[in-house]
Enzyme design. Sequence first.
Site, short mmCIF file in Angstrom:
data_model
loop_
_atom_site.label_atom_id
_atom_site.label_comp_id
_atom_site.label_asym_id
_atom_site.label_seq_id
_atom_site.Cartn_x
_atom_site.Cartn_y
_atom_site.Cartn_z
CB SER A 117 -0.88 -0.02 1.25
OG SER A 117 -1.49 1.24 1.44
CD GLN A 139 -2.95 1.69 -2.72
OE1 GLN A 139 -2.22 1.74 -1.75
NE2 GLN A 139 -3.81 2.65 -3.01
CE1 TYR A 141 -6.13 4.63 -1.62
CE2 TYR A 141 -4.30 4.66 -0.08
CZ TYR A 141 -5.54 4.18 -0.47
OH TYR A 141 -6.17 3.23 0.28
CB THR A 167 -6.73 2.40 -4.67
OG1 THR A 167 -5.94 1.23 -4.49
CG2 THR A 167 -8.03 2.25 -3.90
NE ARG A 176 -12.59 3.18 5.53
CZ ARG A 176 -11.45 2.99 4.90
NH1 ARG A 176 -10.32 2.94 5.58
NH2 ARG A 176 -11.43 2.86 3.60
CE LYS A 264 -7.69 -3.13 -3.66
NZ LYS A 264 -8.24 -2.19 -2.70
CG HIS A 288 -11.30 0.13 -0.24
ND1 HIS A 288 -10.42 0.75 -1.09
CD2 HIS A 288 -10.70 0.19 0.99
CE1 HIS A 288 -9.36 1.19 -0.42
NE2 HIS A 288 -9.50 0.85 0.85
NE ARG A 291 -10.64 -1.09 5.37
CZ ARG A 291 -10.35 -1.41 6.62
NH1 ARG A 291 -10.95 -2.43 7.18
NH2 ARG A 291 -9.45 -0.73 7.30
N GLY A 321 -14.12 -10.39 0.91
CA GLY A 321 -14.80 -11.46 1.65
C GLY A 321 -14.26 -12.86 1.43
NE ARG A 343 -12.12 -6.54 6.85
CZ ARG A 343 -12.73 -6.01 5.78
NH1 ARG A 343 -12.81 -6.69 4.64
NH2 ARG A 343 -13.26 -4.80 5.85
C1 LIG Z 1 -6.95 -3.06 7.22
C2 LIG Z 1 -7.18 -2.79 5.77
C3 LIG Z 1 -6.46 -1.78 5.14
C4 LIG Z 1 -6.64 -1.53 3.78
N1 LIG Z 1 -5.86 -0.57 3.16
C5 LIG Z 1 -5.95 -0.43 1.82
C6 LIG Z 1 -5.05 0.44 1.14
O1 LIG Z 1 -4.19 1.08 1.74
N2 LIG Z 1 -5.19 0.56 -0.21
C7 LIG Z 1 -6.13 -0.15 -0.93
O2 LIG Z 1 -6.22 -0.02 -2.13
N3 LIG Z 1 -6.97 -0.98 -0.29
C8 LIG Z 1 -6.89 -1.16 1.05
N4 LIG Z 1 -7.72 -2.05 1.68
C9 LIG Z 1 -8.68 -2.85 0.87
C10 LIG Z 1 -8.01 -4.15 0.38
O3 LIG Z 1 -7.02 -3.91 -0.57
C11 LIG Z 1 -9.03 -5.10 -0.23
O4 LIG Z 1 -9.72 -4.43 -1.25
C12 LIG Z 1 -10.03 -5.66 0.79
O5 LIG Z 1 -9.40 -5.88 2.02
C13 LIG Z 1 -10.63 -6.97 0.29
O6 LIG Z 1 -11.58 -7.45 1.18
P1 LIG Z 1 -11.27 -8.57 2.30
O7 LIG Z 1 -10.50 -7.88 3.36
O8 LIG Z 1 -12.60 -9.01 2.75
O9 LIG Z 1 -10.44 -9.65 1.65
C14 LIG Z 1 -7.58 -2.29 3.04
C15 LIG Z 1 -8.31 -3.29 3.69
C16 LIG Z 1 -8.11 -3.55 5.03
C17 LIG Z 1 -8.90 -4.65 5.67
#
Ligand SMILES: Cc1cc2nc3c(=O)[nH]c(=O)nc-3n(C[C@H](O)[C@H](O)[C@H](O)COP(=O)(O)O)c2cc1C
Length: 392
Positions: A117, A139, A141, A167, A176, A264, A288, A291, A321, A343
Site C-alpha cells: 500500500s 498500490q 493513491y 486505487t 468508518r 482497483k 474496498h 470499507r 470477503g 483480511r
Molecule cells: C486493514 C485494511 C487496510 C486496507 N488498506 C488499503 C489500502 O491502503 N489501499 C487499498 O487499495 N486498499 C486497502 N484495503 C482494501 C483491500 O485492498 C481489499 O480491497 C479488501 O481488504 C478486500 O476485502 P477482504 O478484506 O474481505 O479480503 C484495506 C483493507 C483492510 C482490511
Amino acid sequence: MQRRFHSSRDFRKAITIEELHAIARRRLPAFALEYLEGGAEDEVTLRRNRQAFERIAFVPRTLSDVSKRDLSVEVFGKKLSLPIAIAPTGSSGLFAHRGDLALARAAAAFDIPFTQSTVSTLKLEAVAEGAVGGRHWMQLYMLKDRGVTEAIVARAAAAGCEALVLTTDTVVFGNREWDRRHYVRPGKLELSSKLEVLRHPRWIWDVLVPNGVPVFENILEFMPEKNANPVRTRAFLVQQMDPSITFKEIAWLKRVWPRKLVVKGVLDVEDARRLADAGADGIVVSNHGARQLDGSVSPMDVLPKIAEAIGSRLCIMVDGGFRRGTDIVKAIGLGAHLVLLGRATLYGLAAGGEEGVKHALSILREEIDRTVGLLGVTSLSECAGRLRPGSY
Ligand SMILES: Cc1cc2nc3c(=O)[nH]c(=O)nc-3n(C[C@H](O)[C@H](O)[C@H](O)COP(=O)(O)O)c2cc1C
C-alpha cells in the site's frame, strides 16, 4: 448447527481463516482490531460480501481421475502456483512488527504477488530489498500533489515493482465510524482507546516497543521535518486524496509508469470496458473490502457480467470477503483470473507474524486443492463448467 470452534491461542492449530481471526481478536487492541475487521456504516456490504458466496453452488463430476491437480494460473505472462495475491492494506505494521515485510516474505514463499500500500508502514524499497525474488506490486493513491504521486511512481519503478495498482474508490473517504470513535483526529487516539491498549502487553511488546507507533514511511520524505509523526502523516494523506480524478489520469499513468497498470475499485461493466479501451492491463473488481460505500454490490455479484464483457482483454482480479478455498474457486469459475486477499492474510499476520501469514496461505492452498478434487476436475480452468447456472 453451531459447530465446535478451535479456541487455541496457537495459530499453528488454526484450521480455518476464521480461527486465525479469533486469535487476532484476542491479540489486537480494539482500535487496531476494528480497523482490521470493520466495514463502513452499518456493514451491510461487509455481510453481503460473504453472503454472495452462498448463492453460488457447485455441480461436481464423478468418476473422473483427479489424482493430479494443477492449481496454477498465468498472470502478466508468468505462472503463479496459486490463483491468489495479497491485496494492498495500509498500516500493516499495526498488526505485527514490520507487517508489510512479513506479508511480502510469506507471499514470496508461496510464489504469489504481494501488493504494498501507499500507506504501508515500511518503505517500498525496504520491502523490495527484504523480500527478494517475490513479485512486488505497488498500490497508488492519486494525490493532489502530482509531484509527490510521480515521485512514488518513480520509486516503485526503480525498486523493480512489476505492477502499479491505482486505487480509485477512496477519492471520497468512506464513513468508518470505528475510526471516529477511537480517534480525536487522524492518528491521535482517544484516551479511552489508549488505556485499552494497556490490556495488550504482548502487542505493545511486538509492535510498539521496537519502533514506536508505525508511520506511513512512503510519504515521510514529502513532509516538512517538523511534521514527520503519525498524526501529521495521516492528516496529510486525508487532505491529499484527489476527488477530481477521471480517465485522464489513467492516460497520464500510462505515460509515466513503464510496467503493468492495474485499476482497483471497479464494480461497473461500462467502467471495466473503458479501462480495457484505455489500455489498463488489469482491474480489481472490488468494493474496498466494504470499507467505502455501504450498500454497494458485492464484487462477486458483478463479476460474471464484467467477465462476459471483458473476457481476456485484461487481467480480471477480484477481492472482498474471500475466507475459503471454495470462495476462490467460485471466483475463478465465474471468470476471474486472480483473487486478492485482504483480511484473510491479515488475520494470519496478527495471529502469528510472517509464519501466521504462511499458515493462512497454506490453509487456503489446501482448501483450493481439495475443492478442485471434489469438483472432479484437475485444473482451475475446468471449474467454470462446474457452477450451477443461474445460481448467481
Ligand atoms: C486493514 C485494511 C487496510 C486496507 N488498506 C488499503 C489500502 O491502503 N489501499 C487499498 O487499495 N486498499 C486497502 N484495503 C482494501 C483491500 O485492498 C481489499 O480491497 C479488501 O481488504 C478486500 O476485502 P477482504 O478484506 O474481505 O479480503 C484495506 C483493507 C483492510 C482490511
